[in-house]
Design an enzyme around this catalytic site. Structure first.
Site, PDB file in Angstrom:
ATOM      1  N   GLY A  28       8.612  -2.803  -3.985  1.00  0.00           N
ATOM      2  CA  GLY A  28       9.781  -3.680  -3.922  1.00  0.00           C
ATOM      3  C   GLY A  28      10.716  -3.263  -5.023  1.00  0.00           C
ATOM      4  O   GLY A  28      10.324  -2.502  -5.918  1.00  0.00           O
ATOM      5  N   CYS A  55       3.349   1.095  -5.729  1.00  0.00           N
ATOM      6  CA  CYS A  55       4.605   1.008  -6.467  1.00  0.00           C
ATOM      7  C   CYS A  55       4.714  -0.323  -7.219  1.00  0.00           C
ATOM      8  O   CYS A  55       3.926  -0.566  -8.104  1.00  0.00           O
ATOM      9  CB  CYS A  55       5.774   1.257  -5.509  1.00  0.00           C
ATOM     10  SG  CYS A  55       7.283   1.663  -6.394  1.00  0.00           S
ATOM     11  N   TYR A  56       5.631  -1.197  -6.857  1.00  0.00           N
ATOM     12  CA  TYR A  56       5.704  -2.485  -7.558  1.00  0.00           C
ATOM     13  C   TYR A  56       4.365  -3.216  -7.481  1.00  0.00           C
ATOM     14  O   TYR A  56       3.937  -3.863  -8.440  1.00  0.00           O
ATOM     15  CB  TYR A  56       6.826  -3.372  -6.977  1.00  0.00           C
ATOM     16  CG  TYR A  56       6.814  -4.767  -7.571  1.00  0.00           C
ATOM     17  CD1 TYR A  56       7.402  -5.021  -8.796  1.00  0.00           C
ATOM     18  CD2 TYR A  56       6.159  -5.805  -6.919  1.00  0.00           C
ATOM     19  CE1 TYR A  56       7.345  -6.290  -9.374  1.00  0.00           C
ATOM     20  CE2 TYR A  56       6.097  -7.080  -7.475  1.00  0.00           C
ATOM     21  CZ  TYR A  56       6.696  -7.314  -8.702  1.00  0.00           C
ATOM     22  OH  TYR A  56       6.633  -8.557  -9.258  1.00  0.00           O
ATOM     23  N   HIS A 142       4.559   6.579  -3.013  1.00  0.00           N
ATOM     24  CA  HIS A 142       4.520   5.922  -1.699  1.00  0.00           C
ATOM     25  C   HIS A 142       3.717   6.723  -0.672  1.00  0.00           C
ATOM     26  O   HIS A 142       4.234   7.675  -0.095  1.00  0.00           O
ATOM     27  CB  HIS A 142       5.945   5.712  -1.190  1.00  0.00           C
ATOM     28  CG  HIS A 142       6.665   4.664  -1.968  1.00  0.00           C
ATOM     29  ND1 HIS A 142       6.643   3.334  -1.613  1.00  0.00           N
ATOM     30  CD2 HIS A 142       7.378   4.737  -3.121  1.00  0.00           C
ATOM     31  CE1 HIS A 142       7.323   2.632  -2.500  1.00  0.00           C
ATOM     32  NE2 HIS A 142       7.778   3.463  -3.429  1.00  0.00           N
ATOM     33  N   GLU A 144       2.959   5.732   2.229  1.00  0.00           N
ATOM     34  CA  GLU A 144       3.410   5.371   3.578  1.00  0.00           C
ATOM     35  C   GLU A 144       4.607   6.210   4.025  1.00  0.00           C
ATOM     36  O   GLU A 144       5.064   6.098   5.154  1.00  0.00           O
ATOM     37  CB  GLU A 144       3.751   3.873   3.645  1.00  0.00           C
ATOM     38  CG  GLU A 144       5.065   3.436   2.990  1.00  0.00           C
ATOM     39  CD  GLU A 144       5.001   3.270   1.459  1.00  0.00           C
ATOM     40  OE1 GLU A 144       4.054   3.784   0.844  1.00  0.00           O
ATOM     41  OE2 GLU A 144       5.911   2.636   0.902  1.00  0.00           O
ATOM     42  N   ASP A 200      14.713   0.619  22.163  1.00  0.00           N
ATOM     43  CA  ASP A 200      14.079  -0.700  22.200  1.00  0.00           C
ATOM     44  C   ASP A 200      14.604  -1.550  23.355  1.00  0.00           C
ATOM     45  O   ASP A 200      13.833  -2.125  24.118  1.00  0.00           O
ATOM     46  CB  ASP A 200      14.308  -1.451  20.876  1.00  0.00           C
ATOM     47  CG  ASP A 200      13.792  -0.664  19.684  1.00  0.00           C
ATOM     48  OD1 ASP A 200      12.966   0.243  19.892  1.00  0.00           O
ATOM     49  OD2 ASP A 200      14.226  -0.947  18.554  1.00  0.00           O
ATOM     50  N   LYS A 341       7.858   1.507  16.457  1.00  0.00           N
ATOM     51  CA  LYS A 341       8.740   2.356  17.259  1.00  0.00           C
ATOM     52  C   LYS A 341       7.992   3.371  18.129  1.00  0.00           C
ATOM     53  O   LYS A 341       8.305   3.550  19.300  1.00  0.00           O
ATOM     54  CB  LYS A 341       9.677   3.111  16.309  1.00  0.00           C
ATOM     55  CG  LYS A 341      10.892   3.698  16.980  1.00  0.00           C
ATOM     56  CD  LYS A 341      11.927   2.636  17.125  1.00  0.00           C
ATOM     57  CE  LYS A 341      13.231   3.149  17.649  1.00  0.00           C
ATOM     58  NZ  LYS A 341      14.227   2.069  17.660  1.00  0.00           N
TER      59      LYS A 341
END
Ligand code: XMP
Length: 485
Positions: A28, A55-56, A142, A144, A200, A341
């Site tokens: 964050g 991270c945070y 990160h 991810e 979408d 997605k």
């Protein structure tokens, strides 16, 4: 195995009730020293299940459990991490030197008692820590993000190795289940939905059509800032090939007249969002007996709109249709709400959506208006449409469309001097933006072949009146965003 994203202030009771096998505390933008920084209860670290702070999330864990966090020592973008520990649960089986993606303003300078440092990077001495006794883990970078070499493998090590997850969730039965659910929810009522031609909304419309047949009406709004040929292509495809009832609201003039003289990006977004709602509402009111509004909301949208209300910063106003169902007194149907997605694309393939539509790059709701810097006029829309069409058709014919995540041309409010034939020209600059990413939260600029760039620059300057110079954008996200506005 199923995973869910919850806000930081979810109560311990709610967390316990879900019987999680592991928890991940996300990153964050805050510093642990901000008075407004998100805080989770200490009890979270003694639930007896593995916790990974990213991270945070890691900084918070260290700060709370007795380590030290230093403010103002950031690291942004690509970084090199070196695994130091002989044994590490998260890095098992992985290279000792790895490229990772970092984006932090503070760093950990002292690990909390019980933790060992498992990796370092130049900008963050404690880039990874573990306390195997308590099953607590921290990563400063990160995992991810696509640009972290072994990010997925690190997360697998955590999920499979540490948490004991099995990874057995499958999409196979999704379509059948979704159809039953839609029929159950809607009954005999009529449903309206917006169709934009994006992945979408296209997949959602096909799914609803499969479930409800004629009880679905789609509304396609031409806002005057779409790509060249887009209106005809979408209308034709969905009416002729897929036999959907699609109404066209051709409102280009209304949008463009409201955009006249407006240069401020957020103002453009607001005008387009509000005008869209107004037009959609009027169009939907003409559809008899409509009681449901279907939206192509997907799981990341729900996370993003939740975080807009919550603690994280609003970078851009992305969600244009908020509040629509309440205003229109319609109930909401969101059949894709739990999908990511790539899963939406897979469902699209299963429903027979053509490969060209399934693989489409995203296109923002405010359209070319946020790619025309400065004032949006019909003339400038025309110029950008032409340049973009040339660029995208070359990208496809070079086989580069599918290997990049998003690609487009931006028209700048800057004029430069050029020479064509023996004539001096004084025209606008266009920028080409191409990124690679899987999540669109971070992105890198695409290293396209120089001869390809030369060819498109040449074609654009020669064929598009109004552009006499082309530049290539080499900014990653962060610190840049993908769109220019
Ligand atoms: P940024 O520019 O924030 O964009 O890096 C991330 C992704 O979101 C898309 N985008 C939008 N999509 N409505 C949308 O539906 C919007 O207002 C909007 N703004 C940006 C952008 O194209 C990229 O894929």
């Amino acid at each position: 195995m199923f995973s869910e994203v919850l806000p930081f202030d979810t109560s311990m009771d709610r967390i316990r009730a879900r019987k999680p096998i592991g928890l991940i505390l996300s990153g964050g933008p805050e510093s642990v020293y901000d008075p407004q920084a998100p805080v989770v209860e200490d009890a979270l670290f003694s639930l007896g299940i593995p916790v990974l702070g990213i991270c945070y999330g890691m900084q918070f864990m260290m700060h709370r459990l007795g380590g030290g966090v230093e403010a103002g020592h950031g690291e942004y973008g690509r970084a090199k991490a070196r695994v130091l520990a002989e044994r590490s649960d998260l890095f098992t089986g992985l290279d000792r030197d790895q490229q990772v993606w970092a984006s932090h303003g503070d760093r950990v300078l002292r690990a909390a008692p019980g933790f060992v440092q498992t990796a370092e990077s130049d900008g963050a001495p404690f880039t990874a820590v573990e306390d195997r006794e308590r099953n607590l883990y921290g990563l400063q970078f990160h995992p991810e993000v696509h640009h972290t070499d072994h990010g997925t493998a690190i997360l697998r090590n955590f999920l499979y190795g540490v948490c004991g997850a099995v990874g057995d969730w499958s999409l196979a039965s999704f379509v059948e289940q979704a159809i039953q659910e839609i029929r159950g929810q809607v009954g005999d009522a009529h449903v309206v939905c917006g169709l934009s031609g994006g992945v979408d909304s296209s997949v959602m419309a096909l799914l609803l059509h499969r479930a409800l047949g004629d009880a679905l009406t789609c509304i396609f709004v031409n806002n005057g800032v779409l790509r060249k040929g887009e209106v005809d292509e979408v209308i034709h495809r969905f009416r002729e090939d897929y036999h959907l009832d699609v109404r066209l609201a051709d409102s280009a003039d209304m949008f463009l007249s409201r955009l006249a003289g407006v240069t401020e990006p957020e103002r453009k977004r607001k005008i387009i969002g509000e005008t869209f709602i107004e037009i959609f509402e009027a169009e939907a009111a003409r559809i008899k007996d409509a009681r449901f509004l279907a939206q192509g909301t997907i799981y990341p949208d729900r996370i993003e709109s939740a975080s807009v209300k919550g603690p994280s910063a609003t970078i851009k106003t992305h969600h244009n249709v908020g509040g629509l169902p309440d205003r229109m007194n319609l109930s909401l149907v969101e059949p894709l709400r739990d999908l990511f997605k790539d899963e939406v694309r897979e469902v699209g393939r299963e429903l027979g959506l053509s490969a060209a539509f399934v693989g489409r790059h995203p296109f923002p709701g405010p359209g070319l208006a946020v790619r025309i810097l400065g004032e949006v006029t019909a003339e400038r829309v025309g110029v950008l449409q032409q340049a973009d069409a040339i660029f995208i058709s070359e990208l496809r014919s070079y086989g580069l469309y599918d290997s990049t995540a998003q690609a487009f041309v931006v028209l700048l409010p800057v004029k430069t001097v050029g020479v064509m034939g023996d004539q001096r020209t004084y025209e606008s600059v266009a920028a080409i933006r191409v990124v690679t990413t899987t999540d669109f939260m971070t992105a890198d600029w695409a290293r396209l072949p120089a001869e390809f760039l030369a060819l498109v620059a040449n074609r654009i300057v020669n064929e598009v009146r109004g552009i006499n110079r082309v530049v290539y954008d080499i900014t990653s996200k962060p610190p840049g965003t993908i769109e220019w506005e």
